[in-house]
Design a protein around this motif. Structure first.
Motif, PDB file in Angstrom:
ATOM      1  N   GLY A 331      -1.532   1.267  -5.087  1.00  7.19           N
ATOM      2  CA  GLY A 331      -1.617   2.159  -3.780  1.00  7.19           C
ATOM      3  C   GLY A 331      -0.535   3.116  -3.647  1.00  7.19           C
ATOM      4  N   LEU A 332      -0.070   3.217  -2.458  1.00  8.57           N
ATOM      5  CA  LEU A 332       0.723   4.189  -1.882  1.00  8.57           C
ATOM      6  C   LEU A 332       2.022   4.519  -2.819  1.00  8.57           C
ATOM      7  N   SER A 333       2.558   3.453  -3.324  1.00  7.53           N
ATOM      8  CA  SER A 333       3.626   3.647  -4.261  1.00  7.53           C
ATOM      9  C   SER A 333       3.414   4.277  -5.575  1.00  7.53           C
ATOM     10  N   SER A 334       2.171   4.536  -6.125  1.00  3.96           N
ATOM     11  CA  SER A 334       1.648   5.232  -7.162  1.00  3.96           C
ATOM     12  C   SER A 334       1.362   6.713  -7.012  1.00  3.96           C
ATOM     13  N   GLY A 335       1.241   7.037  -5.739  1.00  2.00           N
ATOM     14  CA  GLY A 335       0.706   8.378  -5.459  1.00  2.00           C
ATOM     15  C   GLY A 335      -0.080   8.419  -4.036  1.00  2.00           C
ATOM     16  N   PHE A 336      -0.384   9.867  -3.600  1.00  2.00           N
ATOM     17  CA  PHE A 336      -0.996   9.918  -2.504  1.00  2.00           C
ATOM     18  C   PHE A 336      -2.050  11.028  -2.625  1.00  2.00           C
ATOM     19  N   LEU A 337      -3.376  10.850  -2.403  1.00  2.00           N
ATOM     20  CA  LEU A 337      -4.344  11.971  -2.148  1.00  2.00           C
ATOM     21  C   LEU A 337      -5.121  11.561  -0.824  1.00  2.00           C
ATOM     22  N   GLU A 338      -5.330  12.797  -0.196  1.00  2.00           N
ATOM     23  CA  GLU A 338      -5.685  12.773   1.058  1.00  2.00           C
ATOM     24  C   GLU A 338      -6.806  12.239   1.144  1.00  2.00           C
ATOM     25  N   PRO A 339      -7.411  11.355   2.335  1.00  2.03           N
ATOM     26  CA  PRO A 339      -8.564  10.559   2.180  1.00  2.03           C
ATOM     27  C   PRO A 339      -9.991  11.382   2.337  1.00  2.03           C
ATOM     28  N   LEU A 340      -9.844  12.731   2.044  1.00  2.00           N
ATOM     29  CA  LEU A 340     -11.210  13.327   2.188  1.00  2.00           C
ATOM     30  C   LEU A 340     -12.283  12.842   1.653  1.00  2.00           C
ATOM     31  N   GLU A 341     -12.180  12.291   0.358  1.00  2.00           N
ATOM     32  CA  GLU A 341     -13.377  11.602  -0.554  1.00  2.00           C
ATOM     33  C   GLU A 341     -13.234  10.155  -0.441  1.00  2.00           C
ATOM     34  N   SER A 342     -12.440   9.439   0.466  1.00  2.00           N
ATOM     35  CA  SER A 342     -12.266   8.041   0.728  1.00  2.00           C
ATOM     36  C   SER A 342     -11.847   7.422  -0.638  1.00  2.00           C
ATOM     37  N   THR A 343     -11.007   7.785  -1.450  1.00  2.00           N
ATOM     38  CA  THR A 343     -10.650   7.122  -2.663  1.00  2.00           C
ATOM     39  C   THR A 343      -9.492   6.445  -2.591  1.00  2.00           C
ATOM     40  N   SER A 344      -8.631   6.269  -1.363  1.00  2.00           N
ATOM     41  CA  SER A 344      -7.477   5.607  -1.498  1.00  2.00           C
ATOM     42  C   SER A 344      -7.855   4.067  -1.852  1.00  2.00           C
ATOM     43  N   ILE A 345      -8.504   3.386  -1.102  1.00  2.00           N
ATOM     44  CA  ILE A 345      -8.819   2.052  -1.605  1.00  2.00           C
ATOM     45  C   ILE A 345      -9.240   2.028  -2.954  1.00  2.00           C
ATOM     46  N   HIS A 346     -10.409   2.835  -3.312  1.00  2.00           N
ATOM     47  CA  HIS A 346     -10.786   2.820  -4.616  1.00  2.00           C
ATOM     48  C   HIS A 346      -9.532   2.900  -5.871  1.00  2.00           C
ATOM     49  N   LEU A 347      -8.781   3.698  -5.540  1.00  2.00           N
ATOM     50  CA  LEU A 347      -7.530   3.644  -6.723  1.00  2.00           C
ATOM     51  C   LEU A 347      -6.851   2.424  -6.381  1.00  2.00           C
ATOM     52  N   ILE A 348      -6.572   1.849  -5.765  1.00  2.00           N
ATOM     53  CA  ILE A 348      -6.062   0.474  -5.454  1.00  2.00           C
ATOM     54  C   ILE A 348      -6.788  -0.330  -6.408  1.00  2.00           C
ATOM     55  N   GLN A 349      -8.166  -0.466  -6.203  1.00  2.00           N
ATOM     56  CA  GLN A 349      -8.947  -1.212  -6.901  1.00  2.00           C
ATOM     57  C   GLN A 349      -8.845  -0.919  -8.421  1.00  2.00           C
ATOM     58  N   SER A 350      -9.053   0.359  -8.830  1.00  2.00           N
ATOM     59  CA  SER A 350      -9.259   0.477 -10.153  1.00  2.00           C
ATOM     60  C   SER A 350      -7.780   0.493 -10.876  1.00  2.00           C
ATOM     61  N   GLY A 351      -6.670   0.466 -10.186  1.00  2.00           N
ATOM     62  CA  GLY A 351      -5.410   0.270 -10.749  1.00  2.00           C
ATOM     63  C   GLY A 351      -5.314  -1.258 -11.066  1.00  2.00           C
ATOM     64  N   ILE A 352      -5.658  -2.193 -10.183  1.00  2.00           N
ATOM     65  CA  ILE A 352      -5.771  -3.607 -10.360  1.00  2.00           C
ATOM     66  C   ILE A 352      -6.519  -3.858 -11.614  1.00  2.00           C
ATOM     67  N   VAL A 353      -7.812  -3.254 -11.475  1.00  2.00           N
ATOM     68  CA  VAL A 353      -8.734  -3.711 -12.699  1.00  2.00           C
ATOM     69  C   VAL A 353      -8.216  -3.385 -14.080  1.00  2.00           C
ATOM     70  N   ARG A 354      -7.648  -1.986 -14.176  1.00  2.00           N
ATOM     71  CA  ARG A 354      -6.857  -1.664 -15.147  1.00  2.00           C
ATOM     72  C   ARG A 354      -5.888  -2.638 -15.697  1.00  2.00           C
ATOM     73  N   LEU A 355      -5.212  -3.124 -14.740  1.00  2.00           N
ATOM     74  CA  LEU A 355      -3.991  -3.993 -15.137  1.00  2.00           C
ATOM     75  C   LEU A 355      -4.602  -5.202 -15.551  1.00  2.00           C
ATOM     76  N   MET A 356      -5.651  -5.744 -14.835  1.00  2.00           N
ATOM     77  CA  MET A 356      -6.314  -6.970 -15.377  1.00  2.00           C
ATOM     78  C   MET A 356      -6.908  -6.827 -16.693  1.00  2.00           C
ATOM     79  N   LYS A 357      -7.234  -5.781 -17.179  1.00  2.00           N
ATOM     80  CA  LYS A 357      -7.983  -5.252 -18.563  1.00  2.00           C
ATOM     81  C   LYS A 357      -6.743  -5.458 -19.619  1.00  2.00           C
ATOM     82  N   MET A 358      -5.825  -4.797 -19.192  1.00  2.00           N
ATOM     83  CA  MET A 358      -4.464  -4.847 -20.149  1.00  2.00           C
ATOM     84  C   MET A 358      -3.349  -5.744 -19.780  1.00  2.00           C
ATOM     85  N   PHE A 359      -3.533  -6.753 -19.146  1.00  2.00           N
ATOM     86  CA  PHE A 359      -2.340  -7.887 -18.722  1.00  2.00           C
ATOM     87  C   PHE A 359      -1.890  -8.217 -20.021  1.00  2.00           C
TER      88      PHE A 359
END
Length: 497
Positions: A331-359
């Motif tokens: 989430g926001l602790s990893s960085g900030f990109l303005e919500p122009l393309e609605s990617t904030s929540i997706h970056l949360i999702q992809s970060g979690i999925v990436r951790l899940m795969k590399m747990f």
């Protein structure tokens, strides 16, 4: 190598914390204990009310009933983003989740369409071949039960992010996540390794862990403040550093898309929910004062404000290591990109999925940490470049802001991408780029880039055949429109609300 991970601690709640808690609890075996620490005293930024289609995969994996989700989060359907005034004032285009046309051969549909326009075989725009765009124009939506890619209509949601966090909290706690209410007062570290060992709360309670997820927002309490991870500043490319957000009354007719309206400095969003509209303005304090931003926002609302605007300050960029030692920033602790393309929540999702795969089941391994960070860096950078594209390729001449954005030096990868499209209509995508060919094509053309040439394979069909093919696709895209419902009618019928 660290001890095996048996205690996973998530610092912070909100959308990021509860998305992480719910997905990891659903995925990991029960012998890994998951605990989330949050304090009601700390507010939530909560501007991320628009999403992109992969959120459906996330919800489905958790077994979330879409109808219940839509009702509880006051959600609406999102088919696209309408970019208004971005190239020049008074002009607009759609970036849809669909793909114009159909697959005709080796090259993308836009190559055949370009040949058709050049030879006078069609007078239709690219968006006239996009079902998402057609539904946006009519304010309609309905689910289409077909495997025919011609009628594929990808969609996402607008929702109240604070309510989504609460919704996921119920899901996570039902799955077995333990929540602890409390303010983190001190972070304990191992004196030899620097790894975090425990969180000490103001109450005196000590919460030990083997792996920690930092969901403390822009405070980045664990990653930046405790571990000292550096922050890579991108404000030289994306100078916006401020936003004002305010809710307003909903419309009688709810549009199935987000509006992004460019102003003399920055841009204004309008996100339709079933109980209100979300509004805000993103701007650079170098070019616009808070008072001017306030007046611009309030003077351009489409409905009566329900509150006073709330100021949000940020610095565009990312932490150089989104996984460092035994802390993963989400989430926001990893960085900030303005919500122009609605990617904030997706970056949360992809970060979690990436951790899940590399747990790190048997302890943190640097090789896995390095792979995680490399993928995260690349994903952030490709989204960054896509956002820069909107700003850089403009023809506005009404302010220093837009002139400076047009004149600035841009990342080399984006420069190559623009030049390739401008000369040959080619789109070259990379791994971890969440925006595929159709997205880049729509935004580049919408921003006024007219390619010089198209791929030679588009010359294979004779003129009569190509004209007939384009006409058939044009007609086919309109076939489902008869069964489409007004957006509000769909929501009422589907959810029973």
């Amino acid at each position: 190598m660290q001890n095996p991970v048996r205690k996973l601690v998530i610092a912070g709640g909100g959308t990021a914390g509860w998305m992480a808690a719910s997905l990891l609890r659903k995925t990991l075996p029960k012998h890994i204990h998951i605990r989330l620490v949050e304090s009601e005293e700390i507010g939530i930024v909560g501007v991320g009310e628009a999403t992109i289609p992969p959120i459906q995969t996330f919800n489905q994996f958790l077994g979330i009933d879409e109808k219940a989700f839509l009702k509880e989060t006051h959600a609406t359907i999102k088919l696209a983003i309408s970019f208004e005034n971005w190239r020049v004032p008074g002009e607009k285009y759609l970036h849809t989740f669909g793909a114009p046309g159909a697959q005709l051969g080796f090259s993308g549909f836009h190559h055949y369409w370009m040949r058709g326009k050049k030879e006078g075989l069609t007078d239709a725009s690219l968006w006239d071949y996009d079902l998402n765009a057609l539904c946006c124009d009519l304010g309609k939506f309905n689910k289409i039960n077909t495997q025919n890619p011609m009628f594929d209509m990808q969609y996402a949601y607008h929702f109240d992010s604070a309510l989504y966090g609460k919704f996921l909290r119920k899901v996570a706690e039902q799955l077995g996540v333990v929540r602890t209410e409390g303010m983190i007062e001190h972070v304990r570290q191992d004196t030899d390794t620097g790894f975090i060992t425990a969180l000490q709360l103001k109450s005196g309670e000590v919460i030990e862990g083997d792996l920690f997820i930092d969901c403390t927002g822009t405070r980045a309490l664990l990653s930046q403040k405790t571990l000292g991870v550096n922050y890579e500043d991108w404000s030289h490319w994306l100078p916006a550093d401020s936003a004002l957000a305010v809710p307003s009354k909903r419309f009688e007719s709810t549009l199935p898309y987000t509006r992004s309206i460019a102003h003399k400095v920055g841009w204004q969003w309008r996100i339709p929910l079933t109980h209100r509209n979300g509004n805000g303005i993103v701007y650079s304090s170098q070019y616009m004062s808070d008072d001017e931003a306030h007046n611009t926002l309030m003077g351009n609302l489409d409905s009566e404000a329900l509150d006073t605007p709330r100021k949000i300050s940020f610095r565009t960029g990312r932490t150089e290591q989104q996984w460092h030692k035994n802390v993963v920033s989400i989430g926001l602790s990893s960085g900030f990109l303005e919500p122009l393309e609605s990617t904030s929540i997706h970056l949360i999702q992809s970060g979690i999925v990436r951790l899940m795969k590399m747990f790190p089941n048997h302890g943190v391994q640097q090789s896995i940490v390095d792979l995680y960070n490399a993928e995260s860096k690349h994903e952030f950078e490709t989204i960054r470049d896509f956002i820069i594209l909107h700003y850089h390729v403009n023809e506005r001449d009404d302010s220093d802001f837009w002139r400076d954005m047009r004149a600035m030096s841009i990342p080399e990868r984006l420069k190559q991408k623009i030049e390739a499209f401008r000369t040959t209509s080619a789109i070259f995508n990379e791994n971890n780029d969440i925006f595929r060919d159709a997205s880049w094509v729509q935004v580049m053309m919408g921003q006024g880039i007219t390619p010089v040439d198209y791929h030679p394979s588009a010359d294979l069909p004779d003129a009569a055949t190509l004209k007939q093919t384009l006409s058939k696709i044009y007609d086919a895209k309109r076939q489902p429109l008869e069964k489409m419902l007004a957006h509000d009618e769909f929501l009422t019928r589907y959810t029973g609300a």
